[in-house]
Enzyme design. Structure first.
Site, PDB file in Angstrom:
ATOM      1  N   CYS A 118      68.297  79.807  38.272  1.00  0.00           N
ATOM      2  CA  CYS A 118      67.880  81.076  37.677  1.00  0.00           C
ATOM      3  C   CYS A 118      68.075  82.230  38.657  1.00  0.00           C
ATOM      4  O   CYS A 118      68.648  83.259  38.313  1.00  0.00           O
ATOM      5  CB  CYS A 118      66.424  80.987  37.244  1.00  0.00           C
ATOM      6  SG  CYS A 118      65.779  82.564  36.688  1.00  0.00           S
ATOM      7  N   CYS A 149      69.951  83.522  35.456  1.00  0.00           N
ATOM      8  CA  CYS A 149      69.217  84.680  34.899  1.00  0.00           C
ATOM      9  C   CYS A 149      69.322  85.952  35.740  1.00  0.00           C
ATOM     10  O   CYS A 149      69.648  87.017  35.203  1.00  0.00           O
ATOM     11  CB  CYS A 149      67.730  84.362  34.760  1.00  0.00           C
ATOM     12  SG  CYS A 149      67.332  82.668  34.383  1.00  0.00           S
ATOM     13  N   LYS A 187      73.025  87.331  36.446  1.00  0.00           N
ATOM     14  CA  LYS A 187      73.536  87.688  35.106  1.00  0.00           C
ATOM     15  C   LYS A 187      72.914  88.996  34.616  1.00  0.00           C
ATOM     16  O   LYS A 187      73.605  89.907  34.177  1.00  0.00           O
ATOM     17  CB  LYS A 187      73.254  86.527  34.150  1.00  0.00           C
ATOM     18  CG  LYS A 187      73.618  86.707  32.705  1.00  0.00           C
ATOM     19  CD  LYS A 187      72.579  87.342  31.834  1.00  0.00           C
ATOM     20  CE  LYS A 187      71.189  86.806  31.887  1.00  0.00           C
ATOM     21  NZ  LYS A 187      70.949  85.557  31.215  1.00  0.00           N
ATOM     22  N   TYR A 203      74.606  80.779  24.630  1.00  0.00           N
ATOM     23  CA  TYR A 203      73.946  81.805  25.450  1.00  0.00           C
ATOM     24  C   TYR A 203      74.915  82.410  26.483  1.00  0.00           C
ATOM     25  O   TYR A 203      75.084  83.609  26.566  1.00  0.00           O
ATOM     26  CB  TYR A 203      72.820  81.177  26.275  1.00  0.00           C
ATOM     27  CG  TYR A 203      71.517  80.910  25.592  1.00  0.00           C
ATOM     28  CD1 TYR A 203      70.450  81.782  25.737  1.00  0.00           C
ATOM     29  CD2 TYR A 203      71.312  79.744  24.853  1.00  0.00           C
ATOM     30  CE1 TYR A 203      69.214  81.517  25.165  1.00  0.00           C
ATOM     31  CE2 TYR A 203      70.084  79.466  24.275  1.00  0.00           C
ATOM     32  CZ  TYR A 203      69.035  80.360  24.437  1.00  0.00           C
ATOM     33  OH  TYR A 203      67.828  80.097  23.874  1.00  0.00           O
ATOM     34  N   GLU A 239      76.828  86.184  26.588  1.00  0.00           N
ATOM     35  CA  GLU A 239      76.366  87.112  27.632  1.00  0.00           C
ATOM     36  C   GLU A 239      77.537  87.577  28.500  1.00  0.00           C
ATOM     37  O   GLU A 239      77.691  88.771  28.774  1.00  0.00           O
ATOM     38  CB  GLU A 239      75.276  86.453  28.486  1.00  0.00           C
ATOM     39  CG  GLU A 239      73.991  86.265  27.695  1.00  0.00           C
ATOM     40  CD  GLU A 239      72.839  85.661  28.478  1.00  0.00           C
ATOM     41  OE1 GLU A 239      71.689  85.777  28.032  1.00  0.00           O
ATOM     42  OE2 GLU A 239      73.073  85.049  29.543  1.00  0.00           O
ATOM     43  N   HIS A 247      55.380 105.493  16.598  1.00  0.00           N
ATOM     44  CA  HIS A 247      56.505 106.254  16.057  1.00  0.00           C
ATOM     45  C   HIS A 247      57.003 107.272  17.074  1.00  0.00           C
ATOM     46  O   HIS A 247      56.189 107.900  17.735  1.00  0.00           O
ATOM     47  CB  HIS A 247      56.047 106.963  14.784  1.00  0.00           C
ATOM     48  CG  HIS A 247      57.163 107.617  14.051  1.00  0.00           C
ATOM     49  ND1 HIS A 247      58.134 106.898  13.394  1.00  0.00           N
ATOM     50  CD2 HIS A 247      57.473 108.919  13.901  1.00  0.00           C
ATOM     51  CE1 HIS A 247      58.996 107.737  12.846  1.00  0.00           C
ATOM     52  NE2 HIS A 247      58.623 108.968  13.145  1.00  0.00           N
ATOM     53  N   GLU A 273      58.503  99.546  15.487  1.00  0.00           N
ATOM     54  CA  GLU A 273      57.557  99.794  14.386  1.00  0.00           C
ATOM     55  C   GLU A 273      58.047  99.179  13.070  1.00  0.00           C
ATOM     56  O   GLU A 273      57.262  98.913  12.167  1.00  0.00           O
ATOM     57  CB  GLU A 273      57.262 101.283  14.213  1.00  0.00           C
ATOM     58  CG  GLU A 273      58.423 102.095  13.689  1.00  0.00           C
ATOM     59  CD  GLU A 273      58.093 103.590  13.552  1.00  0.00           C
ATOM     60  OE1 GLU A 273      57.022 103.916  13.037  1.00  0.00           O
ATOM     61  OE2 GLU A 273      58.930 104.423  13.961  1.00  0.00           O
TER      62      GLU A 273
HETATM   63  P1  NDP Z   1      74.933  76.362  24.835  1.00  0.00           P
HETATM   64  O1  NDP Z   1      74.483  75.001  24.525  1.00  0.00           O
HETATM   65  O2  NDP Z   1      74.051  77.524  24.512  1.00  0.00           O
HETATM   66  O3  NDP Z   1      76.326  76.634  24.093  1.00  0.00           O
HETATM   67  C1  NDP Z   1      77.420  75.801  24.326  1.00  0.00           C
HETATM   68  C2  NDP Z   1      78.610  76.320  23.554  1.00  0.00           C
HETATM   69  O4  NDP Z   1      79.743  75.582  23.921  1.00  0.00           O
HETATM   70  C3  NDP Z   1      78.463  76.190  22.052  1.00  0.00           C
HETATM   71  O5  NDP Z   1      79.060  77.304  21.437  1.00  0.00           O
HETATM   72  C4  NDP Z   1      79.227  74.912  21.759  1.00  0.00           C
HETATM   73  O6  NDP Z   1      79.799  74.894  20.482  1.00  0.00           O
HETATM   74  C5  NDP Z   1      80.343  74.996  22.775  1.00  0.00           C
HETATM   75  N1  NDP Z   1      80.867  73.694  23.169  1.00  0.00           N
HETATM   76  C6  NDP Z   1      80.193  72.589  23.566  1.00  0.00           C
HETATM   77  N2  NDP Z   1      81.039  71.603  23.894  1.00  0.00           N
HETATM   78  C7  NDP Z   1      82.287  72.086  23.694  1.00  0.00           C
HETATM   79  C8  NDP Z   1      83.585  71.534  23.842  1.00  0.00           C
HETATM   80  N3  NDP Z   1      83.775  70.280  24.258  1.00  0.00           N
HETATM   81  N4  NDP Z   1      84.647  72.318  23.538  1.00  0.00           N
HETATM   82  C9  NDP Z   1      84.472  73.583  23.101  1.00  0.00           C
HETATM   83  N5  NDP Z   1      83.266  74.156  22.938  1.00  0.00           N
HETATM   84  C10 NDP Z   1      82.185  73.409  23.235  1.00  0.00           C
HETATM   85  O7  NDP Z   1      75.330  76.327  26.368  1.00  0.00           O
HETATM   86  P2  NDP Z   1      75.600  77.464  27.445  1.00  0.00           P
HETATM   87  O8  NDP Z   1      76.568  76.862  28.383  1.00  0.00           O
HETATM   88  O9  NDP Z   1      75.918  78.760  26.801  1.00  0.00           O
HETATM   89  O10 NDP Z   1      74.185  77.604  28.135  1.00  0.00           O
HETATM   90  C11 NDP Z   1      73.550  76.459  28.707  1.00  0.00           C
HETATM   91  C12 NDP Z   1      72.053  76.607  28.661  1.00  0.00           C
HETATM   92  O11 NDP Z   1      71.644  77.574  29.606  1.00  0.00           O
HETATM   93  C13 NDP Z   1      71.506  77.134  27.337  1.00  0.00           C
HETATM   94  O12 NDP Z   1      71.307  76.106  26.423  1.00  0.00           O
HETATM   95  C14 NDP Z   1      70.212  77.745  27.760  1.00  0.00           C
HETATM   96  O13 NDP Z   1      69.235  76.747  27.780  1.00  0.00           O
HETATM   97  C15 NDP Z   1      70.466  78.211  29.166  1.00  0.00           C
HETATM   98  N6  NDP Z   1      70.676  79.668  29.227  1.00  0.00           N
HETATM   99  C16 NDP Z   1      69.698  80.521  28.801  1.00  0.00           C
HETATM  100  C17 NDP Z   1      69.883  81.879  28.855  1.00  0.00           C
HETATM  101  C18 NDP Z   1      68.821  82.801  28.370  1.00  0.00           C
HETATM  102  O14 NDP Z   1      67.706  82.368  28.153  1.00  0.00           O
HETATM  103  N7  NDP Z   1      69.139  84.078  28.152  1.00  0.00           N
HETATM  104  C19 NDP Z   1      71.113  82.456  29.366  1.00  0.00           C
HETATM  105  C20 NDP Z   1      72.082  81.484  29.762  1.00  0.00           C
HETATM  106  C21 NDP Z   1      71.851  80.147  29.698  1.00  0.00           C
HETATM  107  P3  NDP Z   1      78.996  74.364  19.195  1.00  0.00           P
HETATM  108  O15 NDP Z   1      78.024  75.435  18.860  1.00  0.00           O
HETATM  109  O16 NDP Z   1      80.052  74.194  18.184  1.00  0.00           O
HETATM  110  O17 NDP Z   1      78.341  73.094  19.611  1.00  0.00           O
END
Ligand code: NDP
Length: 468
Positions: free
Chosen positions: A43, A48, A51, A177, A181, A436, A441
């Site tokens: 983080c 976090c 980022k 996520y 971002e 307001h 709101e």
């Molecule tokens: P996510 O699980 O959020 O998203 C993964 C993405 O990758 C999805 O769109 C998924 O598609 C796609 N994907 C998975 N496997 C493949 C593959 N083999 N080929 C192509 N696409 C694929 O993971 P992130 O990496 O974005 O983030 C990891 C974690 O980090 C999050 O789950 C969250 O817990 C944490 N995080 C939190 C943040 C916050 O709170 N603001 C910010 C950043 C990270 P599909 O949907 O089709 O499965």
């Protein structure tokens, strides 16, 4: 009673490990924590915090543009990626120092190096063995990379945060996520961004209206979101250009490719399975509701347990454990009603059930949606909208979910998460006087229910039956 060097030995000084160790230390427990990287974990150093600093940096692009509508005239603003990197790294260095001081002030001994569990009460770091009554595994997670030819040319979020140069063209694989971002960051800083996603819209698992709205807003900003696109292979040309071949046979040329395809629990080479700690199919440490593993003296919190992978959850799990073990205050982590935010542009905030989950789990629900142009953009002229959604259990009137896409969504949803935790009803929202003029709101002034698709379908059926 065996004598140990420590009451608790924590492996991993990230959000969960540090929070648990500090809380335990504050109750007088003798605690050690080991870490082989900077103190503060993903983080603080690879997630976090850096980022969010880049999101702030990127947002000035829109702010400069919007200022013109308010009478400001500016010469063409310039941006220096290296300067932002230097400022960000300086802040991370400062935070490493802050975390070291916090540990010291709580009486937690920091041991630098990689830890490995030797038995239920022993951890080895750099050839030295330490004994402890309890061991806490808080080693987090790392980016997952699928098997694709040429994947070695891709970067993950770790690399994206530390790029030497801002790429002119970048492809982002994954619409979760991290993908959305970084798409917002790179797009606002001037890169040409292409997002390759498997589905039709970004953010699977979020409310469908939020997903559709964010996908549309991102496209309006110029991000080229390509649905149902799968990369087959990545090739690096002599001039450094990356050539991505998709399964449909398209060739896409970019300067960098970022894989944001999820994260996996960090359980490798920790000696866990050797001492009997059970892992699940994804390699996550299996724990009970007290964060205890299958070995009585070993506990685990945070991403390594793959429950809800968010920093504040890891912190809460870690603190609950310290309360239970060292303060005679048995505390289970409550994983319900956890709010989360995505710092996309515009950002998303959400807490509670999506509409789909609400219909599946609670039957009849009422849905209130407000979609409007924020007041700021009446003068800025920006074509950006905000959407808010409230999902209510019809019988009880209890709110089941709050969702928002739009400026300040994470700040607004935090307060509503408290209300949801307290069991707020739609009637109580209606009885709340708004502030307001704000966007927030809207959450207390929504009156019109969205037509019920279930009732409408039933009515249509009746109508058709009468016609035939
Ligand atoms: P996510 O699980 O959020 O998203 C993964 C993405 O990758 C999805 O769109 C998924 O598609 C796609 N994907 C998975 N496997 C493949 C593959 N083999 N080929 C192509 N696409 C694929 O993971 P992130 O990496 O974005 O983030 C990891 C974690 O980090 C999050 O789950 C969250 O817990 C944490 N995080 C939190 C943040 C916050 O709170 N603001 C910010 C950043 C990270 P599909 O949907 O089709 O499965």
């Amino acid at each position: 009673m065996p004598q140990y060097d420590f009451d608790m030995f924590t492996i991993g000084a990230g959000s969960g490990g540090v929070a648990s160790s500090r809380r335990a230390g504050s109750y007088g427990a003798r605690v050690a924590i080991c870490e082989d990287n900077r103190i503060g974990g993903t983080c603080v150093h690879r997630g976090c915090v850096p980022k969010k600093l880049l999101v702030y940096g990127a947002h000035f692009h829109a702010d400069f543009e919007d200022a013109a509508g308010y009478g400001w005239s500016l010469s063409e603003p310039g941006f220096d990626w290296k300067k932002l990197q230097v400022a960000k790294d300086k802040e991370l260095e400062r935070l490493d120092g802050v975390y070291r001081r916090l540990l010291r002030d709580s009486g937690v001994q920091l041991i630098e190096g990689r830890g490995r569990v030797v038995d239920g009460h022993t951890v080895e770091v750099g050839g030295q063995r330490y004994t402890a009554e309890r061991i806490l595994v808080a080693t987090g997670s790392y980016p997952f990379l699928p098997e694709v030819t040429g994947i070695e040319h891709a970067i993950t979020s770790d690399g994206a945060l530390n790029l030497q140069e801002l790429p002119r063209r970048i492809a982002i694989v994954g619409g979760g996520y991290i993908g959305v971002e970084f798409a917002g960051i790179f797009n606002a800083l001037g890169a040409k961004v292409m997002m390759l996603i498997r589905g039709d819209t970004v953010l699977r698992g979020f409310d469908d209206d939020i997903r559709a709205m964010l996908t549309q807003e991102m496209r309006k900003k110029g991000i080229d979101i390509r649905p149902e696109t799968f990369v087959r292979d990545i090739e690096k040309r002599a001039d450094g250009t990356l050539s991505l071949l998709t399964r449909m046979g398209d060739t896409l040329e970019v300067d960098a490719v970022l894989y944001a395809t999820g994260r996996v629990p960090q359980t490798k080479r920790l000696g866990l399975e050797e001492v009997g700690v059970r892992l699940d199919a994804r390699g996550a440490v299996e724990v009970d509701e007290w964060s205890r593993t299958s070995v009585e003296s070993i506990y685990a919190v945070g991403d390594v347990t793959d429950r809800i992978n968010l920093t504040p959850v890891a912190i809460a799990e870690g603190r609950a454990l310290a309360e239970t073990l060292f303060h005679d205050n048995p505390t289970k982590m409550d994983h319900t009603g956890v709010a989360s935010a995505v710092f996309s542009q515009p950002p998303v905030g959400t807490v509670g059930c999506t509409e789909l989950e609400a219909r599946e789990r609670h039957g009849e629900v009422d849905v209130y949606v407000s979609n409007f142009r924020p007041m700021k953009h009446t003068l800025s002229g920006r074509d950006e909208r905000t959407m808010m959604k409230v999902i209510v259990e019809r019988d009880s009137g209890r709110v089941l979910g709050f969702h928002m896409v739009g400026a300040d969504a994470p700040e607004i949803i935090q307060g509503l998460a408290v209300a949801l935790k307290c069991g707020v009803t739609k009637k109580q929202l209606d009885a709340t006087v708004g502030i307001h003029p704000t966007a927030a709101e809207e959450f207390v002034t929504m009156r019109d229910k969205r037509p019920d698709p279930v009732a409408d379908a039933a009515q249509d059926l009746g109508h058709n039956a009468r016609q035939s």
